[in-house]
Design an enzyme around this catalytic site. Structure first.
Site, PDB file in Angstrom:
ATOM      1  N   CYS A 122      68.281  33.669  14.376  1.00 30.47           N
ATOM      2  CA  CYS A 122      66.819  33.610  14.481  1.00 30.47           C
ATOM      3  C   CYS A 122      66.350  32.425  15.320  1.00 30.47           C
ATOM      4  O   CYS A 122      66.790  31.293  15.121  1.00 30.47           O
ATOM      5  CB  CYS A 122      66.229  33.533  13.080  1.00 30.47           C
ATOM      6  SG  CYS A 122      64.436  33.360  13.095  1.00 30.47           S
ATOM      7  N   CYS A 155      57.700  39.913  15.909  1.00 28.32           N
ATOM      8  CA  CYS A 155      57.276  38.641  15.358  1.00 28.32           C
ATOM      9  C   CYS A 155      58.455  37.841  14.839  1.00 28.32           C
ATOM     10  O   CYS A 155      58.411  36.627  14.819  1.00 28.32           O
ATOM     11  CB  CYS A 155      56.198  38.782  14.314  1.00 28.32           C
ATOM     12  SG  CYS A 155      56.318  40.187  13.275  1.00 28.32           S
ATOM     13  N   SER A 158      64.568  40.414   3.992  1.00 26.13           N
ATOM     14  CA  SER A 158      65.489  40.360   5.131  1.00 26.13           C
ATOM     15  C   SER A 158      66.897  40.391   4.562  1.00 26.13           C
ATOM     16  O   SER A 158      67.438  39.368   4.158  1.00 26.13           O
ATOM     17  CB  SER A 158      65.265  39.068   5.919  1.00 26.13           C
ATOM     18  OG  SER A 158      64.019  39.121   6.548  1.00 26.13           O
ATOM     19  N   CYS A 174      50.707  39.744  12.784  1.00 27.64           N
ATOM     20  CA  CYS A 174      51.870  39.034  12.257  1.00 27.64           C
ATOM     21  C   CYS A 174      51.563  37.537  12.247  1.00 27.64           C
ATOM     22  O   CYS A 174      51.294  36.952  13.292  1.00 27.64           O
ATOM     23  CB  CYS A 174      53.071  39.344  13.150  1.00 27.64           C
ATOM     24  SG  CYS A 174      54.536  38.449  12.660  1.00 27.64           S
ATOM     25  N   GLU A 204      52.271  30.812  16.977  1.00 24.17           N
ATOM     26  CA  GLU A 204      51.845  32.062  17.599  1.00 24.17           C
ATOM     27  C   GLU A 204      51.457  33.070  16.527  1.00 24.17           C
ATOM     28  O   GLU A 204      52.067  33.130  15.466  1.00 24.17           O
ATOM     29  CB  GLU A 204      52.985  32.658  18.418  1.00 24.17           C
ATOM     30  CG  GLU A 204      53.162  31.969  19.735  1.00 24.17           C
ATOM     31  CD  GLU A 204      54.242  32.643  20.568  1.00 24.17           C
ATOM     32  OE1 GLU A 204      54.162  32.567  21.790  1.00 24.17           O
ATOM     33  OE2 GLU A 204      55.150  33.243  19.981  1.00 24.17           O
ATOM     34  N   CYS A 242      61.508  26.524  10.749  1.00 22.40           N
ATOM     35  CA  CYS A 242      61.999  27.105   9.498  1.00 22.40           C
ATOM     36  C   CYS A 242      63.276  26.373   9.110  1.00 22.40           C
ATOM     37  O   CYS A 242      64.082  26.016   9.969  1.00 22.40           O
ATOM     38  CB  CYS A 242      62.290  28.597   9.678  1.00 22.40           C
ATOM     39  SG  CYS A 242      62.820  29.397   8.140  1.00 22.40           S
ATOM     40  N   CYS A 295      69.000  30.816   9.419  1.00 17.24           N
ATOM     41  CA  CYS A 295      69.649  32.095   9.741  1.00 17.24           C
ATOM     42  C   CYS A 295      70.151  31.992  11.185  1.00 17.24           C
ATOM     43  O   CYS A 295      69.395  31.600  12.076  1.00 17.24           O
ATOM     44  CB  CYS A 295      68.665  33.255   9.604  1.00 17.24           C
ATOM     45  SG  CYS A 295      67.876  33.295   7.986  1.00 17.24           S
TER      46      CYS A 295
HETATM   47  N1  SAH Z   1      61.359  34.131   7.049  1.00 17.05           N
HETATM   48  C1  SAH Z   1      60.983  35.449   6.708  1.00 17.05           C
HETATM   49  C2  SAH Z   1      59.876  36.013   7.581  1.00 17.05           C
HETATM   50  C3  SAH Z   1      59.924  35.700   9.037  1.00 17.05           C
HETATM   51  S1  SAH Z   1      61.232  36.430   9.962  1.00 17.05           S
HETATM   52  C4  SAH Z   1      62.184  36.358   6.717  1.00 17.05           C
HETATM   53  O1  SAH Z   1      63.239  35.941   7.153  1.00 17.05           O
HETATM   54  O2  SAH Z   1      62.062  37.474   6.244  1.00 17.05           O
HETATM   55  C5  SAH Z   1      60.689  38.118  10.120  1.00 17.05           C
HETATM   56  C6  SAH Z   1      61.812  39.105  10.365  1.00 17.05           C
HETATM   57  O3  SAH Z   1      62.314  39.001  11.721  1.00 17.05           O
HETATM   58  C7  SAH Z   1      63.018  38.882   9.484  1.00 17.05           C
HETATM   59  O4  SAH Z   1      63.495  40.093   8.982  1.00 17.05           O
HETATM   60  C8  SAH Z   1      63.995  38.263  10.443  1.00 17.05           C
HETATM   61  O5  SAH Z   1      65.312  38.391   9.988  1.00 17.05           O
HETATM   62  C9  SAH Z   1      63.711  39.033  11.699  1.00 17.05           C
HETATM   63  N2  SAH Z   1      64.298  38.470  12.919  1.00 17.05           N
HETATM   64  C10 SAH Z   1      64.560  37.183  13.196  1.00 17.05           C
HETATM   65  N3  SAH Z   1      65.109  37.054  14.422  1.00 17.05           N
HETATM   66  C11 SAH Z   1      65.195  38.303  14.933  1.00 17.05           C
HETATM   67  C12 SAH Z   1      65.683  38.844  16.164  1.00 17.05           C
HETATM   68  N4  SAH Z   1      66.163  38.062  17.108  1.00 17.05           N
HETATM   69  N5  SAH Z   1      65.641  40.180  16.336  1.00 17.05           N
HETATM   70  C13 SAH Z   1      65.117  40.982  15.391  1.00 17.05           C
HETATM   71  N6  SAH Z   1      64.632  40.535  14.223  1.00 17.05           N
HETATM   72  C14 SAH Z   1      64.669  39.211  13.993  1.00 17.05           C
HETATM   73 FE1  SF4 Z   2      63.577  31.475   8.803  1.00 17.82          FE
HETATM   74 FE2  SF4 Z   2      63.178  34.109   8.497  1.00 17.82          FE
HETATM   75 FE3  SF4 Z   2      64.177  33.096  10.788  1.00 17.82          FE
HETATM   76 FE4  SF4 Z   2      65.685  33.106   8.605  1.00 17.82          FE
HETATM   77  S1  SF4 Z   2      64.901  34.901   9.691  1.00 17.82           S
HETATM   78  S2  SF4 Z   2      65.435  31.370  10.031  1.00 17.82           S
HETATM   79  S3  SF4 Z   2      64.171  32.713   7.034  1.00 17.82           S
HETATM   80  S4  SF4 Z   2      62.146  32.727   9.953  1.00 17.82           S
END
Ligand code: SAH
Ligand code: SF4
Length: 379
Positions: A131, A355, A236, A117, A96, A124, A128
């Site tokens: 996520c 995103c 992050s 975005c 997406e 991934c 985390c």
């Molecule tokens: N992998 C990279 C970029 C993609 S994630 C990273 O982790 O930075 C983009 C952002 O969205 C990151 O800061 C991630 O922690 C955040 N994110 C992931 N899941 C989320 C959620 N459920 N609510 C809010 N932010 C979220």
């Molecule tokens: Fe991957 Fe970023 Fe999600 Fe962590 S927050 S699982 S690094 S996409």
């Protein structure tokens, strides 16, 4: 896991690499520029539109290259400010791309600023716990051509909706690499894609309007700092102590704060620009006053901007966003110390959350793919 497409994506070629391929066919040097102009400036959707190329050359291009290695499956417009494109890649993987509008005072939504975005991986591997993108692990890296293709698809769509001031300009204002995947775990493709997006013969898009977000892969943060392309960096963080951070982000074991924070400092100093620390607030995980104080100290020490993001719940995961009072209480600690900070409250209006929580449909549930399934990805 490595995906080898049958035809090379044209959107992964640089001027140099395309010139070389064409030279081997006896084509003059200017030909590559002509072709890239059709792709990035005139947004040709087929080889046949490239009217100043000979028919045999167009045939060869068609046999050799995939013009844009992604097909638009769904264009999901929301009532809100986020629209999403669901793209299918050549191996059937789905990704997406999100278009976030920030309406400007006094002008219609069509003239709003647009942030795109983009994703860098299918799934991934970083794990985390909060996520959605990593729930099914990593399927594969995107190729540079697939990363660039997302932006071209946005251009096709936006060109039709809003006429551009200048025909050859990109149809959006900012790019955030915050979609599915860890960009710095797909470093070479990322850097190649950024070069194509930035080049005059490519999208000609300014590096300062591009933000790469990472969970904290220290060696590649330092490598990216050395790149001539000066993109912005967002980290992050999500935990202001190792104890909290490693509970929710396994990457913290390999790269704890004592390694991550100096790398952030180096990046900021190399580019003379503030790095952003993203901090998703999750109830009873990282929303204590003690975490706020630690985050404040880190931000002051690094001269970093803090982006507080109330967690967006993910179906099947136990995490919740804190109450409004708790969010305010947390933010006040930073505010009182004059930390540069944003706290976004509106659900769905938040770029990072919108995103960050992309939930991609994998092949497993493709059977369920219909007009409504994209709605499940709503932020
Ligand atoms: N992998 C990279 C970029 C993609 S994630 C990273 O982790 O930075 C983009 C952002 O969205 C990151 O800061 C991630 O922690 C955040 N994110 C992931 N899941 C989320 C959620 N459920 N609510 C809010 N932010 C979220
Ligand atoms: Fe991957 Fe970023 Fe999600 Fe962590 S927050 S699982 S690094 S996409």
């Amino acid at each position: 896991m490595k995906f080898v497409p049958t035809k090379a994506p044209l959107t992964g070629e640089t001027l140099a690499s395309l010139t070389e391929r064409l030279a081997a066919r006896g084509e003059p040097a200017f030909r590559a520029k002509q072709i890239l102009e059709w792709v990035y400036k005139k947004r040709a959707r087929s080889w046949d539109e490239m009217s100043n190329l000979s028919k045999p050359l167009r045939l060869w291009l068609d046999e050799t290259f995939d013009l844009v290695p992604a097909t638009l499956l769904l264009d999901k417009q929301s009532q809100d400010v986020t629209d999403k494109l669901l793209l299918e890649l050549r191996d059937g993987s789905l990704i997406e791309t999100v278009i976030i509008r920030a309406p400007q005072e006094g002008v219609g939504v069509d003239h709003s600023r647009k942030t795109i975005c983009i994703s860098t991986q299918v799934g991934c591997a970083m794990g985390c716990v909060f996520c959605a993108s990593g729930l099914a692990g990593l399927k594969r890296n995107l190729t540079a051509g697939e990363i660039v293709a997302q932006l071209l698809h946005v251009c096709y769509r936006e060109d039709a909706l809003t006429p551009r001031a200048k025909a050859e300009m990109a149809s959006f204002d900012n790019i955030v690499v915050m979609g599915m995947g860890e960009p710095l775990a797909n470093y070479d493709a990322l850097v190649q894609a950024l070069a194509i997006v930035n080049a005059d013969w490519g999208l000609g898009f300014g590096a300062r309007r591009i933000t790469v977000s990472t969970s904290g892969l220290v060696p590649n943060i330092l490598k990216l700092a050395e790149q001539p392309i000066g993109v912005r960096l967002a980290i992050s963080l999500h935990g202001a102590t190792n104890e909290v951070r490693e509970k929710i982000m396994p990457v913290n074991k390999a790269f704890p704060l004592e390694k991550l924070l100096p790398a952030i400092r180096t990046f900021g100093e190399t580019h003379g620009r503030m790095v952003t620390l993203e901090f998703i607030l999750i109830e009873d995980v990282n929303d204590s006053l003690e975490q706020a104080e630690k985050l404040r100290d880190i931000a002051l020490d690094l001269h970093a901007h803090v982006n507080l993001i109330p967690y967006n719940t993910v179906e099947g995961l136990p995490w919740r966003r804190p109450s409004g009072n708790r969010l305010e209480r947390f933010a006040r600690v930073l505010d009182a110390a004059r930390v540069s900070m944003t706290l976004r409250r509106e659900k769905g209006h938040d770029i990072d959350a919108a995103c960050g929580q992309l939930r991609l449909k994998t092949e497993r549930d493709r059977g369920a793919l219909g007009p409504d399934s994209a709605a499940n990805t709503e932020a």
